[in-house]
Design an enzyme around this catalytic site. Structure first.
Site, PDB file in Angstrom:
ATOM      1  N   SER A  13     -20.304  -9.692 -27.780  1.00 43.10           N
ATOM      2  CA  SER A  13     -19.670  -8.584 -28.621  1.00 43.10           C
ATOM      3  C   SER A  13     -18.737  -9.351 -29.662  1.00 43.10           C
ATOM      4  CB  SER A  13     -18.935  -7.733 -27.730  1.00 43.10           C
ATOM      5  OG  SER A  13     -17.908  -8.552 -26.849  1.00 43.10           O
ATOM      6  N   GLY A  14     -18.356 -10.612 -29.283  1.00 43.33           N
ATOM      7  CA  GLY A  14     -17.469 -11.405 -29.975  1.00 43.33           C
ATOM      8  C   GLY A  14     -16.212 -11.317 -29.276  1.00 43.33           C
ATOM      9  N   GLY A  15     -16.161 -10.706 -28.096  1.00 44.84           N
ATOM     10  CA  GLY A  15     -14.788 -10.430 -27.320  1.00 44.84           C
ATOM     11  C   GLY A  15     -14.906 -11.615 -26.373  1.00 44.84           C
ATOM     12  N   VAL A  16     -13.784 -12.006 -26.068  1.00 39.54           N
ATOM     13  CA  VAL A  16     -13.516 -13.428 -25.082  1.00 39.54           C
ATOM     14  C   VAL A  16     -14.441 -13.473 -23.887  1.00 39.54           C
ATOM     15  CG1 VAL A  16     -11.316 -12.713 -24.006  1.00 39.54           C
ATOM     16  CG2 VAL A  16     -11.783 -15.085 -24.036  1.00 39.54           C
ATOM     17  N   ASP A  17     -14.685 -12.363 -23.348  1.00 39.43           N
ATOM     18  CA  ASP A  17     -15.480 -12.629 -21.952  1.00 39.43           C
ATOM     19  C   ASP A  17     -16.948 -12.908 -22.430  1.00 39.43           C
ATOM     20  OD1 ASP A  17     -13.149 -11.729 -20.753  1.00 39.43           O
ATOM     21  OD2 ASP A  17     -13.487  -9.743 -20.781  1.00 39.43           O
ATOM     22  N   SER A  18     -17.725 -12.042 -23.196  1.00 42.05           N
ATOM     23  CA  SER A  18     -18.904 -12.236 -23.355  1.00 42.05           C
ATOM     24  C   SER A  18     -19.049 -13.636 -24.072  1.00 42.05           C
ATOM     25  CB  SER A  18     -19.669 -11.124 -24.279  1.00 42.05           C
ATOM     26  OG  SER A  18     -19.129 -11.042 -25.667  1.00 42.05           O
ATOM     27  N   SER A  19     -18.067 -13.979 -25.015  1.00 33.31           N
ATOM     28  CA  SER A  19     -18.274 -15.308 -25.655  1.00 33.31           C
ATOM     29  C   SER A  19     -18.314 -16.544 -24.622  1.00 33.31           C
ATOM     30  CB  SER A  19     -16.871 -15.312 -26.638  1.00 33.31           C
ATOM     31  OG  SER A  19     -17.061 -14.326 -27.792  1.00 33.31           O
TER      32      SER A  19
ATOM     33  N   CYS B 185       5.517  -6.083   1.939  1.00 32.87           N
ATOM     34  CA  CYS B 185       5.650  -4.599   1.522  1.00 32.87           C
ATOM     35  C   CYS B 185       4.822  -3.972   2.886  1.00 32.87           C
ATOM     36  CB  CYS B 185       5.324  -4.103   0.259  1.00 32.87           C
ATOM     37  SG  CYS B 185       6.117  -2.330   0.316  1.00 32.87           S
ATOM     38  N   TYR B 186       3.923  -2.921   2.204  1.00 32.50           N
ATOM     39  CA  TYR B 186       3.482  -2.167   3.552  1.00 32.50           C
ATOM     40  C   TYR B 186       2.657  -3.418   4.604  1.00 32.50           C
ATOM     41  CZ  TYR B 186      -0.226   0.503   5.699  1.00 32.50           C
ATOM     42  OH  TYR B 186      -1.050   1.048   6.802  1.00 32.50           O
TER      43      TYR B 186
ATOM     44  N   GLU C 187       5.526 -11.063  -5.826  1.00 32.62           N
ATOM     45  CA  GLU C 187       4.598 -11.093  -6.750  1.00 32.62           C
ATOM     46  C   GLU C 187       4.974 -10.643  -8.149  1.00 32.62           C
ATOM     47  OE1 GLU C 187       4.525  -9.118  -4.424  1.00 32.62           O
ATOM     48  OE2 GLU C 187       3.313  -7.270  -4.798  1.00 32.62           O
TER      49      GLU C 187
ATOM     50  N   GLY D 215       1.044  -1.245   0.011  1.00 27.95           N
ATOM     51  CA  GLY D 215      -0.097  -0.046  -0.040  1.00 27.95           C
ATOM     52  C   GLY D 215       0.796   1.386  -0.136  1.00 27.95           C
TER      53      GLY D 215
ATOM     54  N   LYS E 248      -8.693 -12.668 -16.736  1.00 28.22           N
ATOM     55  CA  LYS E 248      -8.645 -13.107 -18.104  1.00 28.22           C
ATOM     56  C   LYS E 248      -8.014 -14.192 -18.499  1.00 28.22           C
ATOM     57  CE  LYS E 248      -9.734 -10.230 -21.678  1.00 28.22           C
ATOM     58  NZ  LYS E 248     -10.774  -9.518 -21.618  1.00 28.22           N
TER      59      LYS E 248
ATOM     60  N   HIS F 119       8.774  -7.540  -3.090  1.00 34.07           N
ATOM     61  CA  HIS F 119       7.579  -7.825  -3.684  1.00 34.07           C
ATOM     62  C   HIS F 119       7.862  -8.962  -4.416  1.00 34.07           C
ATOM     63  CE1 HIS F 119       5.091  -4.407  -3.178  1.00 34.07           C
ATOM     64  NE2 HIS F 119       6.216  -3.672  -3.297  1.00 34.07           N
TER      65      HIS F 119
END
Ligand code: XMP
Length: 510
Positions: A222-228, A81-82, A170, A54, A366, A168
């Site tokens: 929409s044809g994007g990966v998420d809505s597909s 970290c924080y 990550e 943070g 994603k 960090h």
């Protein structure tokens, strides 16, 4: 299901922490520190807790703190970290501004022989970014790593299963970060690592079948990966009761509208309504040159078309959306925290009434959505589709949008995409496309003078699209693309390559 809590104190890498945990097949969820109480935590049966970084100083009274009872829950804690400073502070340690200045960037880390650092060399590179440091550890804690400037780069109380690391793990710059998470998850928390995003698909299909079969669910595809991926999950659960509306605004890439229709209607048998609304959008965009205005018009018109179609369908029980985890995570940055809605379909339609909102992917990142998509049998072309703005080619046509300019851009962009695909580069760009500038220049073709548009090619390499490098494409790829575009796309007489990185430029040209 075993779960790790990522307690968010507003650091910039918090999503990355959750992803690193999930990569090891342990489910992690991010919760802002001020939205989850000790009793909530007790109920959830977490296997471990990670306190994130943070931007604050723990000794600043306004900084985000947490109830010290957190340390008495007998749940292993890893502070980063924080989060490490806060852990030390809550246990009675002392934090101060670093006397020899802040430490930033790649730093040599020296670790002691400790379970958290098993299989890690005594010296390796870590990523540091801090101004404060842990001046005195609480009783019962000991130092297990240091750097030249930081005498306490990691500490622990094995008896209490409390661990803190100043660097960090990550970020990929920390050479052995993944191993540290691995040790925390498996050796400290005793996780078994049996979580897989793909198992979820089978479960959700069953659950949605029971819940929604016989009820109409509407989804804007929409044809994007998420809505597909959301569409296929729901289709497998409730078949024809899912109605997908695909608004083709005429600003898609060449052949994309037909590809989406083909994939969903013919390959998967999805109940799909394609609305060819290109003319409507063009009419509303006539004479508009200002990019934000174009975006607004397209967003509004999109909702209007979608609503008109939805009304024809009649009452729908639920509206489904492809919202994913980064869209819904609230940040622990305090009062300014906002929840981002899914903007690609222009927000929620106002006129359609529905009883429920279904967001099957709201717990996933994603890359996890992609692996679910592949498992469901979606073609690679769709699963690995590059990002594409909701307003489509409108953001890549500078100046007024006309039918001719859309066609020129679609053709030039298709050539560029073919050339990149044909080059089969090992480290190809993460996003690439053509832009149609509003400039026209003189050219010569055969013996005749031409006066055509300047097309720009853009290719970027990036991890997160927040920053991006222009891709060093091989000259022969650029040469072939340029020569083919000027020969095959009549109306474009010159091609330039964009060598701006982000920042200061953006990826899109608008
Ligand atoms: P910029 O131009 O801001 O773009 O550097 C960063 C990334 O975002 C994509 N982009 C969008 N994606 N809806 C989206 O889903 C949008 O309206 C939108 N506008 C830009 C852009 O293609 C790049 O990958």
């Amino acid at each position: 299901m075993e779960k790790i809590l990522v307690l968010d104190f507003g650091g910039q890498y918090n999503q990355l922490i959750a992803r690193r945990v999930r990569e090891q097949h342990v489910y992690a969820e991010i919760r802002p520190y001020d939205r989850i109480t000790i009793s909530d935590i007790k109920k959830e049966n977490y296997k471990g807790i990670i306190l994130t970084g943070g931007p604050n100083s723990v000794y600043d009274p306004a900084s985000p703190h947490y109830d010290p009872k957190l340390l008495d829950l007998s749940i292993p804690i890893l502070g980063i970290c924080y989060g490490a400073q806060l852990l030390a502070y809550l246990a009675g340690g002392e934090i101060a501004a670093a006397e020899n200045g802040s430490e930033y960037g790649k730093t040599l880390l020296k670790v002691k022989d400790h379970m958290l650092f098993r299989d890690i060399p005594a010296e390796s590179i870590c990523w540091m970014s801090h101004t404060d440091f842990i001046k005195a550890l609480p009783q019962g804690f000991r130092v297990i790593a240091k750097t030249e400037k930081c005498p306490c780069a990691a500490f622990c109380s094995d008896a209490k299963r409390l661990y803190g690391i100043q660097f960090h793990p990550e970020v990929t710059h920390t050479a052995f970060g993944r191993q540290i998470f691995h040790q925390f998850l498996f050796s400290v928390c005793g996780c078994s690592g049996d979580w897989d995003a793909r198992d979820y698909a089978g479960r959700i299909i069953e659950e949605y079948r029971k819940k929604y079969a016989g009820k109409k669910v509407l989804l804007a595809l929409s044809g994007g990966v998420d809505s597909s991926v959301a569409a296929i999950l729901l289709h497998k659960a409730i078949g024809k009761d899912l109605v997908c509306v695909f608004v083709d605004h005429g600003l898609l890439r060449k052949g994309e509208g037909d590809f989406v229709e083909d994939t969903f209607r013919r390959t998967f048998g999805v109940n799909l309504i394609r609305v060819n609304a290109g003319e409507r959008f063009l009419k509303r965009l006539a004479g508009i040159r200002e990019p934000e205005q174009k975006r607004r018009i397209i967003g509004e018109e999109f909702i209007r078309v979608f609503e008109e179609e939805a009304k024809k369908i009649g009452h729908v029980h639920a509206l489904a959306q492809g919202t994913i985890y980064p869209d819904v995570i609230e940040s622990g940055k305090g009062a300014s925290a906002v929840i981002k809605s899914h903007h690609n379909v222009g927000g929620l339609p106002g006129v359609i009434s529905f009883d429920e909102l279904v967001e099957p992917l709201r717990d996933f990142f994603k890359d996890e959505v992609r692996s679910i998509g592949t498992m469901l049998g979606l073609p690679n072309e769709l699963v690995w589709r590059q990002p594409f703005p909701g307003p489509g080619l409108a953001v890549r046509i500078l100046g007024e949008i006309t039918e001719e300019k859309i066609r020129l851009l679609q053709d030039a962009d298709a050539v560029f995409r073919e050339e990149i695909a044909g080059a089969q580069m090992e480290h190809g760009p993460d996003q690439y496309f053509a832009v149609l500038t509003d400039a026209r220049t003189v050219g010569v073709m055969g013996d005749a003078r031409t006066y055509g548009y300047v097309a720009a090619l853009r290719a970027v390499s990036t991890d997160d699209f927040m920053t991006a490098e222009w891709t060093r494409l091989p000259f022969d790829v650029l040469e072939r693309a340029s020569s083919r575009i000027t020969n095959e796309v009549s109306g474009v007489s010159r091609v330039v390559y964009d060598i701006s990185s982000k920042p200061p430029a953006t990826v899109e040209w608008e």
